[in-house]
Design an enzyme around this catalytic site. Structure first.
Site, PDB file in Angstrom:
ATOM      1  N   CYS A  80     -12.163 -14.641  -4.856  1.00 29.98           N
ATOM      2  CA  CYS A  80     -11.320 -13.991  -3.838  1.00 29.98           C
ATOM      3  C   CYS A  80     -12.065 -13.189  -2.772  1.00 29.98           C
ATOM      4  O   CYS A  80     -11.844 -13.393  -1.579  1.00 29.98           O
ATOM      5  CB  CYS A  80     -10.321 -13.091  -4.534  1.00 29.98           C
ATOM      6  SG  CYS A  80      -9.184 -14.017  -5.558  1.00 29.98           S
ATOM      7  N   PHE A 125     -20.809  -8.555  -5.188  1.00 26.18           N
ATOM      8  CA  PHE A 125     -19.531  -9.037  -5.724  1.00 26.18           C
ATOM      9  C   PHE A 125     -19.455 -10.551  -5.654  1.00 26.18           C
ATOM     10  O   PHE A 125     -20.034 -11.180  -4.781  1.00 26.18           O
ATOM     11  CB  PHE A 125     -18.335  -8.388  -5.003  1.00 26.18           C
ATOM     12  CG  PHE A 125     -18.305  -8.566  -3.497  1.00 26.18           C
ATOM     13  CD1 PHE A 125     -17.943  -9.772  -2.911  1.00 26.18           C
ATOM     14  CD2 PHE A 125     -18.631  -7.492  -2.674  1.00 26.18           C
ATOM     15  CE1 PHE A 125     -17.903  -9.920  -1.528  1.00 26.18           C
ATOM     16  CE2 PHE A 125     -18.599  -7.623  -1.284  1.00 26.18           C
ATOM     17  CZ  PHE A 125     -18.235  -8.847  -0.713  1.00 26.18           C
ATOM     18  N   ALA A 134      -1.282 -24.619 -11.585  1.00 25.10           N
ATOM     19  CA  ALA A 134      -1.428 -24.023 -12.922  1.00 25.10           C
ATOM     20  C   ALA A 134      -2.827 -23.452 -13.091  1.00 25.10           C
ATOM     21  O   ALA A 134      -3.549 -23.793 -14.022  1.00 25.10           O
ATOM     22  CB  ALA A 134      -1.139 -25.074 -13.990  1.00 25.10           C
TER      23      ALA A 134
HETATM   24  N1  LIG Z   1      -7.978 -16.023  -9.242  1.00 25.18           N
HETATM   25  C1  LIG Z   1      -7.479 -14.832  -9.025  1.00 25.18           C
HETATM   26  O1  LIG Z   1      -7.798 -13.881  -9.726  1.00 25.18           O
HETATM   27  C2  LIG Z   1      -6.507 -14.617  -7.913  1.00 25.18           C
HETATM   28  C3  LIG Z   1      -5.841 -13.375  -7.843  1.00 25.18           C
HETATM   29  C4  LIG Z   1      -4.933 -13.165  -6.812  1.00 25.18           C
HETATM   30  C5  LIG Z   1      -4.673 -14.165  -5.899  1.00 25.18           C
HETATM   31  N2  LIG Z   1      -5.325 -15.347  -5.975  1.00 25.18           N
HETATM   32  C6  LIG Z   1      -4.977 -16.402  -5.017  1.00 25.18           C
HETATM   33  O2  LIG Z   1      -4.039 -17.276  -5.673  1.00 25.18           O
HETATM   34  C7  LIG Z   1      -4.261 -18.640  -5.263  1.00 25.18           C
HETATM   35  C8  LIG Z   1      -4.552 -19.506  -6.476  1.00 25.18           C
HETATM   36  O3  LIG Z   1      -5.744 -19.059  -7.049  1.00 25.18           O
HETATM   37  P1  LIG Z   1      -6.240 -19.596  -8.464  1.00 25.18           P
HETATM   38  O4  LIG Z   1      -7.440 -18.797  -8.809  1.00 25.18           O
HETATM   39  O5  LIG Z   1      -5.098 -19.645  -9.399  1.00 25.18           O
HETATM   40  O6  LIG Z   1      -6.666 -21.083  -8.071  1.00 25.18           O
HETATM   41  P2  LIG Z   1      -7.003 -22.301  -9.067  1.00 25.18           P
HETATM   42  O7  LIG Z   1      -7.915 -23.185  -8.341  1.00 25.18           O
HETATM   43  O8  LIG Z   1      -7.392 -21.751 -10.399  1.00 25.18           O
HETATM   44  O9  LIG Z   1      -5.593 -23.019  -9.274  1.00 25.18           O
HETATM   45  C9  LIG Z   1      -4.917 -23.692  -8.264  1.00 25.18           C
HETATM   46  C10 LIG Z   1      -4.296 -24.932  -8.887  1.00 25.18           C
HETATM   47  O10 LIG Z   1      -3.427 -25.544  -7.913  1.00 25.18           O
HETATM   48  C11 LIG Z   1      -3.443 -26.940  -8.149  1.00 25.18           C
HETATM   49  N3  LIG Z   1      -2.886 -27.615  -6.979  1.00 25.18           N
HETATM   50  C12 LIG Z   1      -3.404 -27.721  -5.736  1.00 25.18           C
HETATM   51  N4  LIG Z   1      -2.558 -28.391  -4.938  1.00 25.18           N
HETATM   52  C13 LIG Z   1      -1.484 -28.727  -5.690  1.00 25.18           C
HETATM   53  C14 LIG Z   1      -0.273 -29.421  -5.423  1.00 25.18           C
HETATM   54  N5  LIG Z   1       0.010 -29.873  -4.215  1.00 25.18           N
HETATM   55  N6  LIG Z   1       0.601 -29.609  -6.425  1.00 25.18           N
HETATM   56  C15 LIG Z   1       0.332 -29.132  -7.667  1.00 25.18           C
HETATM   57  N7  LIG Z   1      -0.794 -28.449  -7.976  1.00 25.18           N
HETATM   58  C16 LIG Z   1      -1.693 -28.243  -6.993  1.00 25.18           C
HETATM   59  C17 LIG Z   1      -4.908 -27.241  -8.418  1.00 25.18           C
HETATM   60  O11 LIG Z   1      -5.059 -28.469  -9.084  1.00 25.18           O
HETATM   61  C18 LIG Z   1      -5.301 -26.024  -9.266  1.00 25.18           C
HETATM   62  O12 LIG Z   1      -5.195 -26.300 -10.656  1.00 25.18           O
HETATM   63  C19 LIG Z   1      -5.389 -18.581  -4.244  1.00 25.18           C
HETATM   64  O13 LIG Z   1      -4.821 -18.489  -2.960  1.00 25.18           O
HETATM   65  C20 LIG Z   1      -6.112 -17.295  -4.588  1.00 25.18           C
HETATM   66  O14 LIG Z   1      -6.773 -16.742  -3.473  1.00 25.18           O
HETATM   67  C21 LIG Z   1      -6.223 -15.598  -6.977  1.00 25.18           C
HETATM   68  O1  LIG Z   2     -17.322  -1.402  -8.766  1.00 24.79           O
HETATM   69  C1  LIG Z   2     -17.375  -2.637  -8.756  1.00 24.79           C
HETATM   70  C2  LIG Z   2     -16.247  -3.467  -9.011  1.00 24.79           C
HETATM   71  C3  LIG Z   2     -16.401  -4.831  -8.958  1.00 24.79           C
HETATM   72  N1  LIG Z   2     -17.601  -5.394  -8.697  1.00 24.79           N
HETATM   73  C4  LIG Z   2     -17.735  -6.867  -8.613  1.00 24.79           C
HETATM   74  O2  LIG Z   2     -16.745  -7.349  -7.726  1.00 24.79           O
HETATM   75  C5  LIG Z   2     -16.324  -8.644  -8.092  1.00 24.79           C
HETATM   76  C6  LIG Z   2     -14.813  -8.745  -8.170  1.00 24.79           C
HETATM   77  O3  LIG Z   2     -14.352  -7.969  -9.244  1.00 24.79           O
HETATM   78  P1  LIG Z   2     -12.795  -7.689  -9.504  1.00 24.79           P
HETATM   79  O4  LIG Z   2     -12.180  -7.201  -8.274  1.00 24.79           O
HETATM   80  O5  LIG Z   2     -12.710  -6.834 -10.685  1.00 24.79           O
HETATM   81  O6  LIG Z   2     -12.271  -9.139  -9.918  1.00 24.79           O
HETATM   82  P2  LIG Z   2     -11.358 -10.242  -9.207  1.00 24.79           P
HETATM   83  O7  LIG Z   2     -10.735 -11.001 -10.302  1.00 24.79           O
HETATM   84  O8  LIG Z   2     -12.142 -10.968  -8.180  1.00 24.79           O
HETATM   85  O9  LIG Z   2     -10.164  -9.426  -8.492  1.00 24.79           O
HETATM   86  C7  LIG Z   2     -10.126  -9.166  -7.097  1.00 24.79           C
HETATM   87  O10 LIG Z   2      -9.639 -10.293  -6.395  1.00 24.79           O
HETATM   88  C8  LIG Z   2      -8.320 -10.712  -6.814  1.00 24.79           C
HETATM   89  C9  LIG Z   2      -8.000 -11.975  -6.042  1.00 24.79           C
HETATM   90  O11 LIG Z   2      -7.496 -11.728  -4.773  1.00 24.79           O
HETATM   91  C10 LIG Z   2      -7.341  -9.590  -6.549  1.00 24.79           C
HETATM   92  O12 LIG Z   2      -6.031  -9.996  -6.948  1.00 24.79           O
HETATM   93  C11 LIG Z   2      -7.766  -8.342  -7.302  1.00 24.79           C
HETATM   94  O13 LIG Z   2      -6.868  -7.278  -7.003  1.00 24.79           O
HETATM   95  C12 LIG Z   2      -9.187  -7.992  -6.878  1.00 24.79           C
HETATM   96  O14 LIG Z   2      -9.662  -6.875  -7.627  1.00 24.79           O
HETATM   97  C13 LIG Z   2     -17.035  -8.945  -9.430  1.00 24.79           C
HETATM   98  O15 LIG Z   2     -18.171  -9.748  -9.181  1.00 24.79           O
HETATM   99  C14 LIG Z   2     -17.448  -7.572  -9.926  1.00 24.79           C
HETATM  100  O16 LIG Z   2     -18.584  -7.614 -10.753  1.00 24.79           O
HETATM  101  C15 LIG Z   2     -18.718  -4.601  -8.465  1.00 24.79           C
HETATM  102  O17 LIG Z   2     -19.815  -5.102  -8.207  1.00 24.79           O
HETATM  103  N2  LIG Z   2     -18.562  -3.237  -8.504  1.00 24.79           N
END
Ligand SMILES: NC(=O)c1ccc[n+]([C@@H]2O[C@H](COP(=O)([O-])OP(=O)(O)OC[C@H]3O[C@@H](n4cnc5c(N)ncnc54)[C@H](O)[C@@H]3O)[C@@H](O)[C@H]2O)c1
Ligand SMILES: O=c1ccn([C@@H]2O[C@H](COP(=O)(O)OP(=O)(O)O[C@H]3O[C@H](CO)[C@@H](O)[C@H](O)[C@H]3O)[C@@H](O)[C@H]2O)c(=O)[nH]1
Length: 499
Positions: free
Chosen positions: A296, A292, A32
């Site tokens: 991720c 950055f 979550a």
């Molecule tokens: N944060 C983003 O913007 C983003 C965007 C795209 C993809 N991702 C990817 O998605 C995945 C999740 O990222 P996030 O940012 O949501 O992570 P997060 O740390 O916010 O959430 C993950 C959650 O999973 C729970 N968890 C772990 N093991 C578990 C289990 N066995 N059963 C139940 N719950 C469990 C943790 O307690 C935690 O709350 C990662 O692989 C990340 O790279 C993240």
């Molecule tokens: O022109 C730019 C754009 C972004 N950033 C920096 O790059 C980092 C990441 O930014 P952003 O990509 O907007 O945020 P995230 O939430 O990390 O999203 C990225 O990482 C996610 C996790 O994988 C993906 O799902 C998204 O598509 C991807 O954009 C931040 O520190 C920004 O300040 C810059 O410095 N310059």
């Protein structure tokens, strides 16, 4: 569809399907977090006939999801959760029960960089994925569609399949799909409602295609058909890592150019505009800054380099590694610029840090460049007064007191003060450094700020968001990334600058 004969408890002969159900009726999300919470909220919002249960091992997180103060800040998320929670969206720590009841399971657990053993500091730690797969295998009494939503190295789905196959109950055949998430923090709801594309990778078999169709149907409630791209599992997994690597590469590229601008008198904003108007290149992700951050980019590019090394492709690994190296250089460069401009010492000088999250509109601090800027300034003995509108005080101290950031947590406590407002943060400071591009920093009353700061007052705009001309007119000494502004003799950050 295949059938199997099974005996029910009352000794009645009963026909039960081995295959997955074609229609998704109940979803269980494992994890979550930043992805699981918002993604499932949108599914529940757009698919009222599907029941969505979001689960986590953390009781605290689940309590927050069930409260008025959600565990993450995302614009518009509160309203959507309020509308769906208790209707067809639920949050629970009973992971096993939710798995049992669901016919589609999203694995959305964290996949952080390994901090131990083989691949330490580079490889993705898949222990949470493995645990989720083992739990699914152990508690499932029916075939399920298991969806890998977390970002994983290529072929991670194979490990999930192997774990499931080796542990399932007789007669059960799960299907594993890759459905990486592309949302960005701060714009998660917008991105989920209107994604550029939805990727679904699966087995190229009739069962695999059925599973892909079932998941496509869920997204089909609000995403146009042509935006739902299906492909083989490994392409889908690699596409996610590649997309993040390409995005990170653009930022490192423009940051590399920013260093050339500072040394030559070119202006990085003008260069980015000129380069970005080429339609083949495009204008997005060309904003120079202090590097950055986020959970991720660093993790996923490191993961990609490790994958290349594991595949015996050292030249390819070195190519992607350079993106990380440039990012490190940029964070360091900004901190060095502050020290050099302030007469080569910041020891005992108060510096206001405006912004601590890794980008605006999120309270997430994971890999935030602000952490590293603070780390370098603390190593120089600076006193920091930190303000961020969405990051809570404990979180900031926790980040700065981590062993990899500070060897002496007591010293951090002495040198850092967390402030409730930007005006409090700049009180009695020699300098102000903008580390996150929060809109509110553009609107501050800089005349009042000027009066409250020691003279000469320095502003270091690490995100290129302020009105530099106006600040100079007030009397600030302004420095930023990728362009020369005021250049009194005391401030020549780069010895090899072309004059
Ligand atoms: N944060 C983003 O913007 C983003 C965007 C795209 C993809 N991702 C990817 O998605 C995945 C999740 O990222 P996030 O940012 O949501 O992570 P997060 O740390 O916010 O959430 C993950 C959650 O999973 C729970 N968890 C772990 N093991 C578990 C289990 N066995 N059963 C139940 N719950 C469990 C943790 O307690 C935690 O709350 C990662 O692989 C990340 O790279 C993240
Ligand atoms: O022109 C730019 C754009 C972004 N950033 C920096 O790059 C980092 C990441 O930014 P952003 O990509 O907007 O945020 P995230 O939430 O990390 O999203 C990225 O990482 C996610 C996790 O994988 C993906 O799902 C998204 O598509 C991807 O954009 C931040 O520190 C920004 O300040 C810059 O410095 N310059």
């Amino acid at each position: 569809m295949k059938v199997v004969l099974v005996f029910q408890p009352k000794n009645t002969l009963h026909l039960e399907t081995m295959s997955i159900e074609k229609k998704v009726r109940k979803i269980c999300c494992i994890g979550a977090g930043y992805v699981g919470g918002p993604t499932c909220s949108i599914i529940a919002y757009k698919c009222p006939e599907i029941q969505v249960m979001v689960t986590d091992v953390s009781q605290e997180r689940i309590n927050q999801w069930n409260s008025d103060k959600l565990p993450i800040y995302e614009p518009d998320l509160d309203d959507i959760v309020k509308e769906c929670r208790g209707r067809n969206l639920f949050f629970s720590i009973d992971v096993e029960q939710a798995i049992k009841e669901a016919n589609l399971i999203l694995i959305s657990v964290n996949t952080p960089t390994k901090t131990y053993g083989m691949g330490k500091g580079r490889a993705a730690d898949l222990k949470y994925i493995e645990l989720a797969a083992r739990t699914i295998a152990r508690v499932s009494d029916q075939s399920k569609i298991v969806v890998e939503k977390s970002t994983v190295p290529v072929k991670a789905a194979e490990s999930i399949i192997n774990i499931l196959k080796a542990n399932v109950k007789p007669g059960i055949r799960h299907q594993v799909l890759s459905n990486p998430e592309f949302l960005s923090e701060g714009t998660a709801i917008r991105d989920l409602l209107n994604p550029d594309r939805v990727l679904i990778g699966g087995e190229q078999s009739p069962d695999g295609q059925e599973a892909i169709a079932a998941l496509s149907d869920v997204y089909g409630h609000w995403v146009k058909k042509e935006k739902i791209i299906t492909m083989n599992t490994w392409s889908s997994e690699l596409s996610k890592l590649s997309a993040n690597a390409f995005l990170a590469q653009r930022i490192s590229s423009i940051n590399a150019i920013s260093a050339i601008c500072e040394a030559t008198g070119a202006d990085v904003t003008e260069v980015a505009h000129a380069v970005g108007t080429d339609t083949r290149i495009g204008s997005k992700f060309l904003q120079a800054g202090i590097g950055f951050g986020g959970s991720c980019f660093v993790k996923d590019v490191l993961n990609l380099t490790y994958l290349c090394e594991s595949l015996n492709l050292p030249e390819v690994a070195a190519y992607w590694q350079q993106i990380i190296d440039m990012n490190e250089y940029q964070k360091r460069r900004f901190a060095d610029q502050i020290v050099k401009c302030m007469f080569n010492t910041v020891s005992n000088k108060k510096i206001a840090i405006l912004g601590f999250s890794f980008k605006k509109n999120t309270g997430d601090t994971r890999e935030s460049p602000a952490i590293y800027v603070c780390k370098y300034l603390l190593e120089e003995g600076a006193k920091l007064q930190i303000y961020d509108p969405k990051v809570n005080h404990d979180q900031i101290m926790w980040e700065l007191m981590k062993p990899e950031i500070s060897e002496n947590p007591e010293r951090v406590k002495e040198l850092v003060e967390i402030c409730d407002s930007p005006y409090h943060a700049i009180e009695g400071t020699h300098a102000l450094a903008v580390c996150t591009e929060w809109d509110e920093f553009k609107e501050l009353d800089y005349k009042t700020i000027y009066n409250k700061m020691l003279k000469p007052p320095f502003i270091f705009d690490g995100r290129l968001i302020l009105d530099h001309k106006m600040l100079q007119e007030i009397g600030f000494h302004v420095e930023t990334i990728g362009k020369r502004l005021s250049r009194p003799p005391v401030c020549r950050p780069y010895a090899n600058s072309v004059q």
